[in-house]
Design an enzyme around this catalytic site. Structure first.
Site, PDB file in Angstrom:
ATOM      1  N   ASN A 178       0.802  -1.223   0.000  1.00 60.24           N
ATOM      2  CA  ASN A 178       0.000   0.000   0.000  1.00 60.24           C
ATOM      3  C   ASN A 178       0.835   1.273   0.000  1.00 60.24           C
ATOM      4  O   ASN A 178       0.389   2.307  -0.497  1.00 60.24           O
ATOM      5  CB  ASN A 178      -1.010  -0.041   1.143  1.00 60.24           C
ATOM      6  CG  ASN A 178      -2.069  -1.118   0.880  1.00 60.24           C
ATOM      7  OD1 ASN A 178      -2.198  -1.615  -0.239  1.00 60.24           O
ATOM      8  ND2 ASN A 178      -2.785  -1.499   1.919  1.00 60.24           N
ATOM      9  N   CYS A 207     -15.200  -3.768  -4.429  1.00 56.73           N
ATOM     10  CA  CYS A 207     -14.579  -5.082  -4.203  1.00 56.73           C
ATOM     11  C   CYS A 207     -15.678  -6.016  -3.718  1.00 56.73           C
ATOM     12  O   CYS A 207     -16.812  -5.632  -3.524  1.00 56.73           O
ATOM     13  CB  CYS A 207     -13.531  -4.999  -3.105  1.00 56.73           C
ATOM     14  SG  CYS A 207     -12.195  -3.994  -3.578  1.00 56.73           S
ATOM     15  N   ARG A 212      -2.112 -10.651  -5.865  1.00 54.88           N
ATOM     16  CA  ARG A 212      -2.173  -9.182  -5.949  1.00 54.88           C
ATOM     17  C   ARG A 212      -1.345  -8.539  -4.845  1.00 54.88           C
ATOM     18  O   ARG A 212      -0.839  -7.444  -4.995  1.00 54.88           O
ATOM     19  CB  ARG A 212      -3.633  -8.715  -5.809  1.00 54.88           C
ATOM     20  CG  ARG A 212      -4.516  -9.025  -6.976  1.00 54.88           C
ATOM     21  CD  ARG A 212      -5.866  -8.350  -6.843  1.00 54.88           C
ATOM     22  NE  ARG A 212      -5.729  -6.922  -6.551  1.00 54.88           N
ATOM     23  CZ  ARG A 212      -6.773  -6.125  -6.395  1.00 54.88           C
ATOM     24  NH1 ARG A 212      -7.992  -6.599  -6.462  1.00 54.88           N
ATOM     25  NH2 ARG A 212      -6.603  -4.829  -6.148  1.00 54.88           N
ATOM     26  N   ASP A 260      -7.389  -4.786   7.553  1.00 55.01           N
ATOM     27  CA  ASP A 260      -6.674  -5.729   6.687  1.00 55.01           C
ATOM     28  C   ASP A 260      -6.113  -6.920   7.448  1.00 55.01           C
ATOM     29  O   ASP A 260      -5.598  -7.844   6.830  1.00 55.01           O
ATOM     30  CB  ASP A 260      -5.524  -5.017   5.958  1.00 55.01           C
ATOM     31  CG  ASP A 260      -6.049  -4.023   4.943  1.00 55.01           C
ATOM     32  OD1 ASP A 260      -5.251  -3.228   4.431  1.00 55.01           O
ATOM     33  OD2 ASP A 260      -7.258  -4.043   4.686  1.00 55.01           O
ATOM     34  N   ARG A 284     -16.807   0.792  -2.664  1.00 54.30           N
ATOM     35  CA  ARG A 284     -15.566   1.489  -2.316  1.00 54.30           C
ATOM     36  C   ARG A 284     -15.667   2.909  -2.914  1.00 54.30           C
ATOM     37  O   ARG A 284     -15.054   3.206  -3.906  1.00 54.30           O
ATOM     38  CB  ARG A 284     -14.351   0.740  -2.869  1.00 54.30           C
ATOM     39  CG  ARG A 284     -14.233  -0.719  -2.425  1.00 54.30           C
ATOM     40  CD  ARG A 284     -13.761  -0.893  -0.997  1.00 54.30           C
ATOM     41  NE  ARG A 284     -12.449  -0.370  -0.755  1.00 54.30           N
ATOM     42  CZ  ARG A 284     -11.314  -1.036  -1.026  1.00 54.30           C
ATOM     43  NH1 ARG A 284     -11.370  -2.194  -1.615  1.00 54.30           N
ATOM     44  NH2 ARG A 284     -10.152  -0.495  -0.751  1.00 54.30           N
TER      45      ARG A 284
HETATM   46  C1  EPZ Z   1      -6.827   1.512   1.874  1.00 56.49           C
HETATM   47  O1  EPZ Z   1      -7.974   1.492   1.055  1.00 56.49           O
HETATM   48  C2  EPZ Z   1      -6.126   0.194   1.624  1.00 56.49           C
HETATM   49  N1  EPZ Z   1      -5.769   0.093   0.212  1.00 56.49           N
HETATM   50  C3  EPZ Z   1      -7.023  -0.961   2.014  1.00 56.49           C
HETATM   51  O2  EPZ Z   1      -6.241  -2.146   1.902  1.00 56.49           O
HETATM   52  C4  EPZ Z   1      -7.442  -0.807   3.478  1.00 56.49           C
HETATM   53  O3  EPZ Z   1      -8.350  -1.834   3.802  1.00 56.49           O
HETATM   54  C5  EPZ Z   1      -8.108   0.562   3.680  1.00 56.49           C
HETATM   55  O4  EPZ Z   1      -7.200   1.606   3.261  1.00 56.49           O
HETATM   56  C6  EPZ Z   1      -8.477   0.817   5.143  1.00 56.49           C
HETATM   57  O5  EPZ Z   1      -7.326   0.745   5.929  1.00 56.49           O
HETATM   58  C7  EPZ Z   1      -4.685   0.741  -0.240  1.00 56.49           C
HETATM   59  O6  EPZ Z   1      -3.987   1.413   0.506  1.00 56.49           O
HETATM   60  C8  EPZ Z   1      -4.369   0.571  -1.703  1.00 56.49           C
HETATM   61  P1  EPZ Z   1     -10.201   4.190   2.946  1.00 56.49           P
HETATM   62  P2  EPZ Z   1      -8.817   2.858   0.840  1.00 56.49           P
HETATM   63  O7  EPZ Z   1     -10.333   5.300   1.968  1.00 56.49           O
HETATM   64  O8  EPZ Z   1      -7.902   4.001   0.784  1.00 56.49           O
HETATM   65  C9  EPZ Z   1     -14.893   4.912   3.008  1.00 56.49           C
HETATM   66  C10 EPZ Z   1      -5.688  -4.278   1.165  1.00 56.49           C
HETATM   67  O9  EPZ Z   1      -6.142  -5.390   1.470  1.00 56.49           O
HETATM   68  N2  EPZ Z   1     -14.629   5.898   1.947  1.00 56.49           N
HETATM   69  O10 EPZ Z   1      -9.362   4.374   4.169  1.00 56.49           O
HETATM   70  O11 EPZ Z   1      -9.740   2.633  -0.286  1.00 56.49           O
HETATM   71  C11 EPZ Z   1     -14.612   3.492   2.550  1.00 56.49           C
HETATM   72  O12 EPZ Z   1     -15.727   2.943   1.894  1.00 56.49           O
HETATM   73  C12 EPZ Z   1      -6.628  -3.114   0.909  1.00 56.49           C
HETATM   74  O13 EPZ Z   1      -4.461  -4.004   1.052  1.00 56.49           O
HETATM   75  C13 EPZ Z   1     -15.681   6.685   1.480  1.00 56.49           C
HETATM   76  O14 EPZ Z   1     -16.821   6.546   1.920  1.00 56.49           O
HETATM   77  O15 EPZ Z   1      -9.655   2.891   2.193  1.00 56.49           O
HETATM   78  C14 EPZ Z   1     -14.314   2.787   3.848  1.00 56.49           C
HETATM   79  O16 EPZ Z   1     -15.531   2.431   4.480  1.00 56.49           O
HETATM   80  C15 EPZ Z   1      -8.076  -3.538   1.012  1.00 56.49           C
HETATM   81  N3  EPZ Z   1     -15.437   7.603   0.507  1.00 56.49           N
HETATM   82  C16 EPZ Z   1     -13.614   3.856   4.679  1.00 56.49           C
HETATM   83  O17 EPZ Z   1     -13.965   5.121   4.076  1.00 56.49           O
HETATM   84  C17 EPZ Z   1     -14.173   7.806   0.000  1.00 56.49           C
HETATM   85  O18 EPZ Z   1     -13.990   8.694  -0.866  1.00 56.49           O
HETATM   86  C18 EPZ Z   1     -12.095   3.733   4.703  1.00 56.49           C
HETATM   87  O19 EPZ Z   1     -11.672   3.695   3.353  1.00 56.49           O
HETATM   88  C19 EPZ Z   1     -13.120   6.999   0.495  1.00 56.49           C
HETATM   89  C20 EPZ Z   1     -13.361   6.065   1.479  1.00 56.49           C
END
Ligand code: EPZ
Length: 421
Positions: A23, A117, A399, A307, A122
């Site tokens: 990440n 996903c 991945r 995660d 997401r």
């Molecule tokens: C990052 O995803 C990671 N991916 C994810 O890891 C990880 O699960 C996640 O952070 C939470 O820690 C990468 O870094 C590439 P968020 P991200 O934005 O950035 C909501 C893995 O297995 N949200 O922190 O997409 C979202 O739906 C992957 O390595 C909105 O509503 O996560 C979630 O409920 C899976 N609107 C929460 O916020 C937005 O615009 C946290 O999402 C963005 C997010």
């Protein structure tokens, strides 16, 4: 399509080298779009998601040279396109990270909407709202995010949630806007945010307070850095730590203690024995008796990482009692529970919460991987289960985990990769 054929139970014993952070790499590589000269990135994991983001960089015109398995030289000065094609962008959510840097370079950018996903929607509304506050105009056309900007403006962005992606994306977009001051409140504190900031500050950016609730970025007009080493992957390390707690004794080589406090605290609470050999090497051993049950709730860093939820669930299926796992980030991230039930686990899932009643043992079964961390939890279960386990669709694992079956087999597991039916 590939699958793993796993014979269990096998004890695990030995040392494993933790690879670079997926990440952090997925955040830093798109940020290279903003650099004024080539950079050598070291300790980049050789995994599918990284190969995808490197293909996206090449499709933009960047020159990418793999100087060694985990050392990638990227020259952004040859970038000549502002569009990320569907067939690449749709493979991975992190493709959204290219949009901001493309807007800075070209005043426009087109990136296909990232898909959801298997564990639910997401959305990227925090990304879009933040960019709009910075002066960007955005429309969604035929599935593409079509963005343009005449003049960026200073903005104070207050994130509704501590979103890792929105924090990284908006911070990265802000760094090369000379004379522009961007404040991101309620920022995510994850180590991958901090690593991206360290990379950019090393190139001359002025990012303050990364790793804290309010990040301030003073834009600059030039970014250059010869080379940078990516941090180790705290989730891979956590996954092998859980494997040790379930099946034996593993020396993890390449662990950053402050990245893993909540994961390691809960592992000790479950009865695992942890010994720091030195600053970067941690010995994890299974408890004398059975794993103890836990109450877990996933939360933004420094809380318990979502995660790591699937991996802990695999471990808790054979705990001495009832555990409760609440998903505070992705309420439907429990598909692995249904697959673990095929192996004899006693799990009830309801409204973002799983009740895991420990059983004496798991038995091998044919199970289906649905996402990256769910896949690894099924591998962990197959290693302790009696008999043969087939994990279908293991491209999800490729991945995010480098050479995963070789690492487990070097510890004593019996995993064979084969073509599916
Ligand atoms: C990052 O995803 C990671 N991916 C994810 O890891 C990880 O699960 C996640 O952070 C939470 O820690 C990468 O870094 C590439 P968020 P991200 O934005 O950035 C909501 C893995 O297995 N949200 O922190 O997409 C979202 O739906 C992957 O390595 C909105 O509503 O996560 C979630 O409920 C899976 N609107 C929460 O916020 C937005 O615009 C946290 O999402 C963005 C997010």
């Amino acid at each position: 399509m590939y699958r793993f054929r796993i014979q269990g139970p096998t004890p695990l014993e030995g040392e494993v080298k933790i690879s670079g952070s997926k990440n952090a790499s997925l955040a830093i590589i798109p940020a290279v779009i903003l650099l004024d000269s080539p950079v050598l990135l070291r300790n980049v994991p050789d995994i599918e998601d990284v190969r995808t983001i490197l293909s996206i960089m090449e499709s933009l015109g960047a020159t990418v040279v793999r100087e060694a398995r985990n050392d990638i030289r990227i020259d952004p000065t040859t970038i000549n396109s502002h569009e990320v094609p569907y067939f690449l962008a749709s493979r991975m959510r992190a493709s959204i990270y290219t949009l901001g840097p493309l807007l800075v370079r070209f005043g426009k950018g087109v990136v296909y909407m990232p898909g959801g996903c298997s564990f639910g929607p997401r959305p990227i509304d925090f990304h879009i709202e933040g960019l709009k506050k910075m002066g960007v105009e955005i429309t969604i056309e035929h599935g593409n995010i079509v963005a343009s900007v005449k003049r960026f403006r200073s903005a104070h962005i207050n994130l509704p949630f501590k979103s890792v992606g929105a924090t990284i994306h908006l911070m990265t977009t802000a760094v090369r806007l000379k004379g522009i001051r961007t404040v991101i409140s309620n920022a995510a504190l994850e180590p991958e945010v901090v690593d991206t900031a360290r990379f950019l500050n090393g190139a001359g950016a002025r990012i303050y307070n990364a790793g804290y609730d309010e990040i301030i970025v003073e834009g600059v007009d030039r970014l250059e850095l010869d080379e940078y080493e990516v941090i180790p992957d705290r989730i891979e390390a956590g996954s092998f730590a859980v494997a040790a707690a379930m099946a034996g004794r593993i020396l993890l080589n390449g662990v950053v203690r402050e990245h893993m406090v909540s994961t390691l605290d809960r592992l000790e609470e479950a009865g695992a024995v942890l010994q720091w050999v030195d600053e970067r090497r941690l010995m994890v051993s299974r408890p004398e008796g059975r794993i103890r049950p836990l109450m877990i709730k996933t939360a933004p860093f420094p809380g318990f990482p979502t995660d790591m939820q699937a991996q802990f669930m695999a471990m808790l299926t054979v705990a001495d009692g009832v555990s409760v796992i609440k998903e505070g980030i992705y309420p439907s991230r429990f598909h692995h529970a249904y697959e673990l039930q095929r192996m004899g686990a006693d799990i009830r899932v309801d409204h973002g919460e799983a009740l895991v009643r420990g059983v004496d043992k798991l038995t091998g079964a044919i199970v289906n991987a649905t996402d990256l961390r769910a896949s690894i939890s099924l591998v962990l279960a197959g290693i302790i289960a009696e008999g043969e386990t087939i994990v279908e669709n293991i491209e999800h694992i490729d991945r995010g985990y480098e050479e995963v079956e070789n690492k487990f087999n070097s510890l004593g597991a019996r995993i064979v990769r084969e073509m599916s039916g």
